[in-house]
Design a protein around this motif. Structure first.
Motif, PDB file in Angstrom:
ATOM      1  N   GLU A   1     -30.653 -38.975   4.188  1.00  0.00           N
ATOM      2  CA  GLU A   1     -32.009 -38.856   3.657  1.00  0.00           C
ATOM      3  C   GLU A   1     -32.455 -37.400   3.610  1.00  0.00           C
ATOM      4  O   GLU A   1     -33.114 -36.975   2.660  1.00  0.00           O
ATOM      5  N   LEU A   2     -32.108 -36.648   4.636  1.00  0.00           N
ATOM      6  CA  LEU A   2     -32.440 -35.220   4.652  1.00  0.00           C
ATOM      7  C   LEU A   2     -31.861 -34.528   3.425  1.00  0.00           C
ATOM      8  O   LEU A   2     -32.561 -33.826   2.698  1.00  0.00           O
TER       9      LEU A   2
ATOM     10  N   PRO B   1     -32.078 -31.214  -1.021  1.00  0.00           N
ATOM     11  CA  PRO B   1     -30.694 -30.815  -1.297  1.00  0.00           C
ATOM     12  C   PRO B   1     -30.417 -29.338  -1.009  1.00  0.00           C
ATOM     13  O   PRO B   1     -29.259 -28.951  -0.822  1.00  0.00           O
ATOM     14  N   GLN B   2     -31.464 -28.548  -0.932  1.00  0.00           N
ATOM     15  CA  GLN B   2     -31.277 -27.128  -0.610  1.00  0.00           C
ATOM     16  C   GLN B   2     -30.782 -26.925   0.817  1.00  0.00           C
ATOM     17  O   GLN B   2     -30.390 -25.821   1.198  1.00  0.00           O
ATOM     18  N   THR B   3     -30.764 -27.997   1.633  1.00  0.00           N
ATOM     19  CA  THR B   3     -30.222 -27.887   2.990  1.00  0.00           C
ATOM     20  C   THR B   3     -28.692 -28.004   3.012  1.00  0.00           C
ATOM     21  O   THR B   3     -28.064 -27.611   3.992  1.00  0.00           O
TER      22      THR B   3
ATOM     23  N   PRO C   1     -26.234 -26.311   1.588  1.00  0.00           N
ATOM     24  CA  PRO C   1     -25.489 -25.085   1.894  1.00  0.00           C
ATOM     25  C   PRO C   1     -25.508 -24.699   3.376  1.00  0.00           C
ATOM     26  O   PRO C   1     -24.558 -24.066   3.857  1.00  0.00           O
ATOM     27  N   VAL C   2     -26.551 -25.072   4.097  1.00  0.00           N
ATOM     28  CA  VAL C   2     -26.607 -24.770   5.534  1.00  0.00           C
ATOM     29  C   VAL C   2     -25.478 -25.516   6.247  1.00  0.00           C
ATOM     30  O   VAL C   2     -24.758 -24.936   7.070  1.00  0.00           O
ATOM     31  N   PHE C   3     -25.298 -26.786   5.916  1.00  0.00           N
ATOM     32  CA  PHE C   3     -24.213 -27.567   6.523  1.00  0.00           C
ATOM     33  C   PHE C   3     -22.855 -26.986   6.136  1.00  0.00           C
ATOM     34  O   PHE C   3     -21.963 -26.863   6.984  1.00  0.00           O
ATOM     35  N   LEU C   4     -22.703 -26.610   4.881  1.00  0.00           N
ATOM     36  CA  LEU C   4     -21.423 -26.061   4.416  1.00  0.00           C
ATOM     37  C   LEU C   4     -21.121 -24.709   5.051  1.00  0.00           C
ATOM     38  O   LEU C   4     -19.974 -24.419   5.381  1.00  0.00           O
TER      39      LEU C   4
ATOM     40  N   GLN D   1     -35.843 -22.740   6.991  1.00  0.00           N
ATOM     41  CA  GLN D   1     -35.838 -21.625   6.040  1.00  0.00           C
ATOM     42  C   GLN D   1     -35.348 -22.087   4.669  1.00  0.00           C
ATOM     43  O   GLN D   1     -35.917 -21.740   3.642  1.00  0.00           O
ATOM     44  N   ALA D   2     -34.308 -22.900   4.642  1.00  0.00           N
ATOM     45  CA  ALA D   2     -33.767 -23.401   3.374  1.00  0.00           C
ATOM     46  C   ALA D   2     -34.804 -24.262   2.650  1.00  0.00           C
ATOM     47  O   ALA D   2     -34.936 -24.188   1.431  1.00  0.00           O
ATOM     48  N   ILE D   3     -35.533 -25.065   3.392  1.00  0.00           N
ATOM     49  CA  ILE D   3     -36.524 -25.958   2.783  1.00  0.00           C
ATOM     50  C   ILE D   3     -37.723 -25.179   2.270  1.00  0.00           C
ATOM     51  O   ILE D   3     -38.277 -25.501   1.224  1.00  0.00           O
ATOM     52  N   SER D   4     -38.119 -24.129   2.974  1.00  0.00           N
ATOM     53  CA  SER D   4     -39.320 -23.384   2.591  1.00  0.00           C
ATOM     54  C   SER D   4     -39.087 -22.390   1.467  1.00  0.00           C
ATOM     55  O   SER D   4     -40.050 -21.829   0.944  1.00  0.00           O
ATOM     56  N   ILE D   5     -37.862 -22.158   1.089  1.00  0.00           N
ATOM     57  CA  ILE D   5     -37.578 -21.192   0.006  1.00  0.00           C
ATOM     58  C   ILE D   5     -37.840 -21.835  -1.331  1.00  0.00           C
ATOM     59  O   ILE D   5     -37.607 -22.936  -1.601  1.00  0.00           O
TER      60      ILE D   5
END
Length: 69
Positions: free
Chosen positions: A15-16, A21-23, A25-28, A65-69
């Protein structure tokens, strides 16, 4: 139905990543296999951090940070 809250400790990773979806790249960037994993609908950020031995607060800061950009 209300939109999910990204820092909800019970929010499944699937769900996150669907809602933010901008999150992905953080996982990758951390070489996490969560993206596309069959367990993703059942794991949370807390679970993933424990599995990959990551500091939860630091990882959450990156997601925020990824979500707020």
């Amino acid at each position: 139905m209300r939109a999910p809250i990204y820092d909800d400790p019970d929010l499944p990773l699937s769900e996150l990543m669907t809602h933010w979806p901008q999150t992905i790249p953080v996982f990758l960037r951390h070489k996490m296999l969560c993206v596309g994993c069959m367990v993703c609908p059942f794991h949370t950020i807390v679970d993933a951090c424990a599995e990959y031995h990551l500091d939860y607060d630091a990882f959450m800061a990156e997601l925020t940070q990824a979500i707020s950009i």
